[in-house]
Design an enzyme around this catalytic site. Structure first.
Site, PDB file in Angstrom:
ATOM      1  N   GLY A 162     -40.100  -4.616 -19.069  1.00 42.68           N
ATOM      2  CA  GLY A 162     -38.646  -4.476 -19.024  1.00 42.68           C
ATOM      3  C   GLY A 162     -38.209  -3.325 -19.919  1.00 42.68           C
ATOM      4  O   GLY A 162     -39.035  -2.660 -20.553  1.00 42.68           O
ATOM      5  N   MET A 173     -36.514  -3.261 -22.821  1.00 48.25           N
ATOM      6  CA  MET A 173     -36.831  -3.409 -24.242  1.00 48.25           C
ATOM      7  C   MET A 173     -38.344  -3.443 -24.478  1.00 48.25           C
ATOM      8  O   MET A 173     -38.827  -2.877 -25.461  1.00 48.25           O
ATOM      9  CB  MET A 173     -36.173  -4.677 -24.806  1.00 48.25           C
ATOM     10  CG  MET A 173     -34.682  -4.549 -25.049  1.00 48.25           C
ATOM     11  SD  MET A 173     -34.246  -3.165 -26.122  1.00 48.25           S
ATOM     12  CE  MET A 173     -35.238  -3.476 -27.553  1.00 48.25           C
ATOM     13  N   HIS A 210     -21.503  -3.512 -22.072  1.00 53.56           N
ATOM     14  CA  HIS A 210     -22.940  -3.272 -21.869  1.00 53.56           C
ATOM     15  C   HIS A 210     -23.186  -2.554 -20.542  1.00 53.56           C
ATOM     16  O   HIS A 210     -22.311  -2.502 -19.683  1.00 53.56           O
ATOM     17  CB  HIS A 210     -23.718  -4.598 -21.872  1.00 53.56           C
ATOM     18  CG  HIS A 210     -23.952  -5.148 -23.256  1.00 53.56           C
ATOM     19  ND1 HIS A 210     -23.046  -5.974 -23.878  1.00 53.56           N
ATOM     20  CD2 HIS A 210     -24.979  -4.972 -24.140  1.00 53.56           C
ATOM     21  CE1 HIS A 210     -23.503  -6.286 -25.079  1.00 53.56           C
ATOM     22  NE2 HIS A 210     -24.668  -5.686 -25.268  1.00 53.56           N
ATOM     23  N   LYS A 226     -27.234  -5.522 -17.106  1.00 54.96           N
ATOM     24  CA  LYS A 226     -27.269  -6.753 -17.902  1.00 54.96           C
ATOM     25  C   LYS A 226     -26.936  -7.966 -17.039  1.00 54.96           C
ATOM     26  O   LYS A 226     -25.963  -7.961 -16.283  1.00 54.96           O
ATOM     27  CB  LYS A 226     -26.303  -6.651 -19.084  1.00 54.96           C
ATOM     28  CG  LYS A 226     -26.413  -7.817 -20.051  1.00 54.96           C
ATOM     29  CD  LYS A 226     -25.784  -7.520 -21.396  1.00 54.96           C
ATOM     30  CE  LYS A 226     -25.815  -8.706 -22.342  1.00 54.96           C
ATOM     31  NZ  LYS A 226     -27.167  -9.169 -22.663  1.00 54.96           N
TER      32      LYS A 226
END
Ligand SMILES: NC(=O)C1=CN([C@@H]2O[C@H](COP(=O)(O)OP(=O)(O)OC[C@H]3O[C@@H](n4cnc5c(N)ncnc54)[C@H](OP(=O)(O)O)[C@@H]3O)[C@@H](O)[C@H]2O)C=CC1
Ligand SMILES: O=C(O)C1=N[C@H](C(=O)O)C[C@H](O)C1
EC number: 1.17.1.8
Length: 252
Positions: free
Chosen positions: A11, A13, A143, A147
């Site tokens: 992903g 992150m 964001h 998200k």
């Protein structure tokens, strides 16, 4: 050398963490977990946590809410510390995290940046002073358009911190769609904006009679969260069972 299992390694992150670890001399990724195995990773990747048989010292989790339960079950069996960064968790899942932390060390924070954790202390203090002076409190978070959860975990953590400072007297009002009434005094409005590549912005607005105070935090890159998560992993490895957060890391 701290060996990490990166849960959600492919992903956004997970990839930022992987590239930071590449430049690090005191930690390495021993294995990754991600259903998306199409990327080439310089470490073994399993598409389910249960399939991972690699030895490690700590797990870092940036995945998705439904993946957290099997992750906790695995960590309990292997007696491994876990840094949980995933947001959008249900109350039941948060209770399970607290229960599991009696048996293994768990670091749990909806926002791994230093700045947000300072913002949390500032808004607590501001709430104590300003709520007595009839200031209304609203939170706006912004964001990126990828998200999944709304409102953000950080917006909820800010609201919880404010409510704790105000003796849990406030209720949360999510957006105001279809509302046909004035706001209640003892509510915290929470609003989510989604667009483009916004990394993460949080504003807490204290609106009083003829004056407004706004406290803001803007994350300029995902690296701020990754740096915090790696610090948390190093802090957690070898710790006694318990529930740890950014306060423990900052005040160690
Ligand atoms: N605490 C903090 O400071 C921060 C928290 N976050 C939170 O971290 C989470 C991840 O964010 P981000 O990286 O942007 O999201 P992404 O959607 O980019 O990454 C999540 C990854 O987890 C994978 N995944 C899905 N199911 C599982 C599973 N069962 N086991 C392991 N991996 C799985 C996804 O695969 P697939 O795409 O195939 O579903 C995806 O590759 C979100 O909840 C986000 O809110 C983000 C930034 C900072
Ligand atoms: O999904 C994100 O990107 C982020 N999620 C966290 C949250 O929900 O609070 C933290 C950060 O704002 C980025």
């Amino acid at each position: 050398m701290i060996k990490i299992i990166m849960h959600g390694c492919n992903g956004k992150m997970g990839q930022v963490i992987s590239s930071l670890v590449d430049d690090s001399e005191d930690c390495m990724i021993a294995a990754g977990i991600d259903p998306n195995v199409s990327k080439s990773n310089p470490y073994p990747v399993f598409n389910k946590i249960d399939d991972c048989d690699i030895h490690a010292d700590v797990i870092i989790d940036f995945s998705t809410a439904t993946a957290v339960k099997p992750l906790l079950e695995y960590a309990l069996v292997k007696q491994l510390p876990v840094v949980i960064c995933t947001t959008g968790l249900s109350e039941d899942m948060i209770d399970l995290i607290k229960k599991s932390a009696k048996k293994i060390p768990i670091f749990f924070s909806a926002n791994m940046s230093l700045g947000i954790n300072l913002l949390i202390s500032l808004v607590k203090r501001a709430s104590e002073i300003l709520s007595d002076a009839n200031f209304d409190i609203e939170i706006i978070e912004k964001h990126h358009n990828q998200k999944i959860d709304a409102p953000s975990g950080t917006a909820l953590a800010l609201a919880d911190a404010i409510n704790e400072a105000l003796d849990h007297q406030y209720t949360y009002k999510y957006d105001r769609h279809s509302e046909r009434k004035k706001r209640d005094k003892k509510e915290i409005g929470i609003h989510a904006v989604r667009g483009g590549t916004i990394v993460g912005e949080h504003s807490v607005i204290f609106a009083g009679k003829d004056e407004i105070i706004e406290l803001n935090h803007t994350a300029m890159s995902k690296e701020v969260f990754a740096v915090g998560a790696l610090k948390a992993a190093k802090f957690l490895a070898g710790k006694a069972p318990g529930l740890y957060n950014m306060d423990h890391l900052i005040n160690q």
